[in-house]
Design an enzyme around this catalytic site. Structure first.
Site, PDB file in Angstrom:
ATOM      1  N   TYR A 135      20.980 -16.387   3.165  1.00  0.00           N
ATOM      2  CA  TYR A 135      22.144 -16.356   2.405  1.00  0.00           C
ATOM      3  C   TYR A 135      23.487 -15.659   3.114  1.00  0.00           C
ATOM      4  CZ  TYR A 135      20.457 -18.725  -1.794  1.00  0.00           C
ATOM      5  OH  TYR A 135      19.877 -19.492  -2.587  1.00  0.00           O
ATOM      6  N   LYS A 171       6.346 -14.562   2.933  1.00  0.00           N
ATOM      7  CA  LYS A 171       6.105 -15.612   3.712  1.00  0.00           C
ATOM      8  C   LYS A 171       5.769 -15.181   5.408  1.00  0.00           C
ATOM      9  CE  LYS A 171       4.723 -20.210   4.073  1.00  0.00           C
ATOM     10  NZ  LYS A 171       3.558 -20.533   3.325  1.00  0.00           N
ATOM     11  N   ASP A 200       4.666 -19.683  -1.870  1.00  0.00           N
ATOM     12  CA  ASP A 200       4.155 -20.956  -2.336  1.00  0.00           C
ATOM     13  C   ASP A 200       3.139 -20.465  -3.399  1.00  0.00           C
ATOM     14  OD1 ASP A 200       3.392 -19.951   0.241  1.00  0.00           O
ATOM     15  OD2 ASP A 200       2.205 -21.859   0.535  1.00  0.00           O
ATOM     16  N   ASP A 252      16.248 -16.393  -5.474  1.00  0.00           N
ATOM     17  CA  ASP A 252      16.915 -17.396  -6.059  1.00  0.00           C
ATOM     18  C   ASP A 252      16.281 -18.333  -6.932  1.00  0.00           C
ATOM     19  OD1 ASP A 252      19.229 -18.692  -7.035  1.00  0.00           O
ATOM     20  OD2 ASP A 252      20.017 -19.289  -5.025  1.00  0.00           O
TER      21      ASP A 252
END
Length: 334
Positions: free
Chosen positions: A126, A173, A206, A230
């Site tokens: 972002y 991740k 995930d 988010d």
């Protein structure tokens, strides 16, 4: 009035002025030592200021230290940066705090959901650093720093301790992004060792999505980088009925902005049927942050009462009450 404190008010776009008006009616009914300084932001003020975030608005929040904000619109795929993102950067509102809790008589697939999402607010993808390498190829940079990762981890653990929570889950991740997400995890681990009474775990993003949908009760406080946070904060809102019944706060070292996290809903703007619950819940967080804990509990209790009796609710939740009728019920329950 002695010891009066100023709160900067940003109505926002679409239904923003309507839900803000309802929320201010409730706050005024509490007869709090607050005065409201109204300022502009959002797509609807660009024609007036040439920007969606006027300098005067940022300065007003810096002076007051606290703002209550309605939803602001953002053009997709073009135009100027989001007013929300710009405000967080300009004020260094590094922590997005999103408590997600089941609401009485709002039927969803889950019961007794009680989660806290802590999202790093200033970096990651972002930062918006993008450029065209050659035509047809765009590079977007993900920035992760030790400073920001440590700061958000500490916020998450300190908030967990303050709220009597038992577990903090760091979401990542790092199996793919070994350096960036690896640094984030390393910072979370270091901070976690300072809080031995709080269980610490790590979950790949995930897998977290799947586990949340299967059984949200296995999580407590989650700390995430910007993009992951988010997405997950909206996913969690869906577990309890949507963004219309979830509050939000963006908190920095010296300032805090409390805001409705739903959209501007232009299709119902001006019709007097918008649900002000999310902004009312955000004002509960604001009052608590300001040390007005008894008043915070009164508004929270009024919301619980009105939802608990199930008689008065707005159209988005299957009822027929107008914004004013719902707000009247909240005020009567204070």
């Amino acid at each position: 009035m002695a010891n009066t404190r100023t709160v900067t008010i940003i109505n926002g776009d679409g239904i923003g002025p309507e839900v803000m008006g309802a929320t201010l009616r409730v706050l005024e009914a509490l007869k709090l030592p607050l005065e409201f300084d109204h300022r502009d932001a959002g797509t609807e003020v660009i024609a007036k200021y040439g920007t969606n975030l006027p300098h005067e608005t940022v300065e007003a929040v810096l002076r007051s230290g606290v703002a209550l904000k309605g939803p602001t619109g953002t053009v997709v795929g073009g135009g100027m940066p989001s007013a929300n993102v710009s405000l967080r950067k300009r004020l260094d509102l590094y922590s997005s705090l999103r408590p997600v809790k089941s609401v009485p008589n709002v039927k969803t697939r889950y019961e007794d959901v009680d989660l806290i999402v802590v999202r790093e607010n200033t970096e990651g993808l972002y930062v918006g650093i993008e450029h065209i390498i050659v035509p047809g190829v765009v590079e977007s940079l993900k920035i992760i720093t030790e400073k920001a990762s440590t700061r958000i981890a500490r916020f998450a653990f300190e908030h967990a301790r303050k709220m009597g929570r038992k577990k903090v889950t760091a979401v990542h991740k790092a199996n793919i992004m070994k350096l960036s997400d690896g640094l984030f995890l390393d910072c979370c681990r270091k901070v976690g060792r300072e809080f031995p009474e709080i269980q610490y775990e790590e979950v790949i993003i995930d897998n977290l999505c799947m586990q949340l949908v299967k059984d949200p009760s296995r999580f407590d406080v989650m700390v995430l980088e910007n993009l992951y946070g988010d997405i997950i904060s909206d996913l969690c809102a869906g577990l309890v009925g949507g963004l219309g019944v979830v509050p939000g706060a963006n908190i920095g070292e010296r300032t805090a902005v409390f805001e409705a996290v739903h959209g501007t809903a232009p299709d119902i703007a001006g019709k007097g049927i918008a649900n002000p619950t999310a902004l009312l819940m955000s004002s509960v967080m604001m009052l608590d942050w300001m040390g007005l804990t008894e008043e915070s509990k009164r508004v929270q209790g009024a919301l619980q009462t009105v939802y608990g009796n199930g008689k008065i609710r707005t159209g988005d939740l299957g009822g027929s009450a107008t914004t004013r009728e719902f707000t009247d019920a909240i005020i009567a329950a204070l």
